[in-house]
Scaffold this motif. Structure first.
Motif, PDB file in Angstrom:
ATOM      1  N   ALA A  30      32.755  36.886  49.093  1.00 55.05           N
ATOM      2  CA  ALA A  30      32.185  36.969  50.439  1.00 55.05           C
ATOM      3  C   ALA A  30      32.823  38.096  51.253  1.00 55.05           C
ATOM      4  O   ALA A  30      32.175  38.703  52.098  1.00 55.05           O
ATOM      5  CB  ALA A  30      32.352  35.638  51.165  1.00 55.05           C
ATOM      6  N   ALA A  31      34.104  38.378  50.979  1.00 52.57           N
ATOM      7  CA  ALA A  31      34.804  39.443  51.697  1.00 52.57           C
ATOM      8  C   ALA A  31      34.399  40.823  51.204  1.00 52.57           C
ATOM      9  O   ALA A  31      34.689  41.825  51.845  1.00 52.57           O
ATOM     10  CB  ALA A  31      36.312  39.260  51.549  1.00 52.57           C
ATOM     11  N   GLY A  32      33.761  40.880  50.050  1.00 54.13           N
ATOM     12  CA  GLY A  32      33.308  42.163  49.522  1.00 54.13           C
ATOM     13  C   GLY A  32      34.237  42.788  48.500  1.00 54.13           C
ATOM     14  O   GLY A  32      34.075  43.948  48.142  1.00 54.13           O
ATOM     15  N   ALA A  33      35.223  42.040  48.031  1.00 52.42           N
ATOM     16  CA  ALA A  33      36.132  42.561  47.008  1.00 52.42           C
ATOM     17  C   ALA A  33      35.411  42.582  45.663  1.00 52.42           C
ATOM     18  O   ALA A  33      34.605  41.696  45.376  1.00 52.42           O
ATOM     19  CB  ALA A  33      37.388  41.701  46.920  1.00 52.42           C
ATOM     20  N   PRO A  34      35.679  43.567  44.823  1.00 50.90           N
ATOM     21  CA  PRO A  34      35.035  43.636  43.505  1.00 50.90           C
ATOM     22  C   PRO A  34      35.386  42.424  42.644  1.00 50.90           C
ATOM     23  O   PRO A  34      36.525  41.929  42.677  1.00 50.90           O
ATOM     24  CB  PRO A  34      35.617  44.900  42.879  1.00 50.90           C
ATOM     25  N   ALA A  35      34.425  41.949  41.889  1.00 53.16           N
ATOM     26  CA  ALA A  35      34.631  40.767  41.049  1.00 53.16           C
ATOM     27  C   ALA A  35      35.791  40.968  40.078  1.00 53.16           C
ATOM     28  O   ALA A  35      36.565  40.049  39.824  1.00 53.16           O
ATOM     29  CB  ALA A  35      33.351  40.439  40.283  1.00 53.16           C
ATOM     30  N   GLY A  36      35.920  42.161  39.534  1.00 50.87           N
ATOM     31  CA  GLY A  36      37.000  42.428  38.589  1.00 50.87           C
ATOM     32  C   GLY A  36      38.373  42.332  39.234  1.00 50.87           C
ATOM     33  O   GLY A  36      39.328  41.844  38.623  1.00 50.87           O
ATOM     34  N   ALA A  37      38.485  42.784  40.486  1.00 48.74           N
ATOM     35  CA  ALA A  37      39.767  42.707  41.194  1.00 48.74           C
ATOM     36  C   ALA A  37      40.123  41.255  41.478  1.00 48.74           C
ATOM     37  O   ALA A  37      41.271  40.835  41.282  1.00 48.74           O
ATOM     38  CB  ALA A  37      39.701  43.495  42.496  1.00 48.74           C
ATOM     39  N   ILE A  38      39.152  40.465  41.900  1.00 48.53           N
ATOM     40  CA  ILE A  38      39.399  39.052  42.180  1.00 48.53           C
ATOM     41  C   ILE A  38      39.800  38.329  40.899  1.00 48.53           C
ATOM     42  O   ILE A  38      40.756  37.557  40.867  1.00 48.53           O
ATOM     43  CB  ILE A  38      38.140  38.385  42.788  1.00 48.53           C
ATOM     44  N   ALA A  39      39.084  38.599  39.811  1.00 51.20           N
ATOM     45  CA  ALA A  39      39.410  37.965  38.534  1.00 51.20           C
ATOM     46  C   ALA A  39      40.817  38.336  38.078  1.00 51.20           C
ATOM     47  O   ALA A  39      41.564  37.486  37.588  1.00 51.20           O
ATOM     48  CB  ALA A  39      38.387  38.364  37.475  1.00 51.20           C
ATOM     49  N   GLN A  40      41.191  39.594  38.250  1.00 56.85           N
ATOM     50  CA  GLN A  40      42.514  40.025  37.817  1.00 56.85           C
ATOM     51  C   GLN A  40      43.609  39.372  38.653  1.00 56.85           C
ATOM     52  O   GLN A  40      44.640  38.962  38.133  1.00 56.85           O
ATOM     53  CB  GLN A  40      42.621  41.539  37.887  1.00 56.85           C
TER      54      GLN A  40
END
Length: 93
Positions: A30-40
């Motif tokens: 929701a904040a707009g962070a890339p999915a890969g960054a959140i997963a990492q």
């Protein structure tokens, strides 16, 4: 320290569970962070489907975490000045 090990140590210290991980993932999205960054940040290895093998250092993940933190604080109605000098108190009217 790698991002995955940093998050894992936080998880064990704070007792995170699957519900909090899902909440963090959804708030990050929701904040707009890339999915890969959140997963990492959550301890997953970069995958080809999440952003094409882009492992990030903790320093590279910091802006995305700041974005998620700001989104969470905004949703909670908490005012936070990220540019304020640490350790200084401010008058709130």
């Amino acid at each position: 320290m790698k991002a995955a090990s940093a998050f894992s140590s936080c998880q064990s210290g704070l007792g995170f569970d699957a519900r909090l991980r899902r909440s963090f993932s959804l708030l990050g999205e929701a904040a707009g962070a890339p999915a890969g960054a959140i997963a990492q940040v959550m301890g997953h290895k970069p995958s080809a489907t999440a952003e094409g093998y882009r492992p990030r250092s903790v320093d590279a993940l910091r802006p995305f975490l700041a974005l998620v933190e700001k989104h969470i604080l905004d949703k909670a109605g908490i005012e936070f000045d990220a540019d304020a000098e640490p350790g200084k108190l401010a008058l709130v009217a």
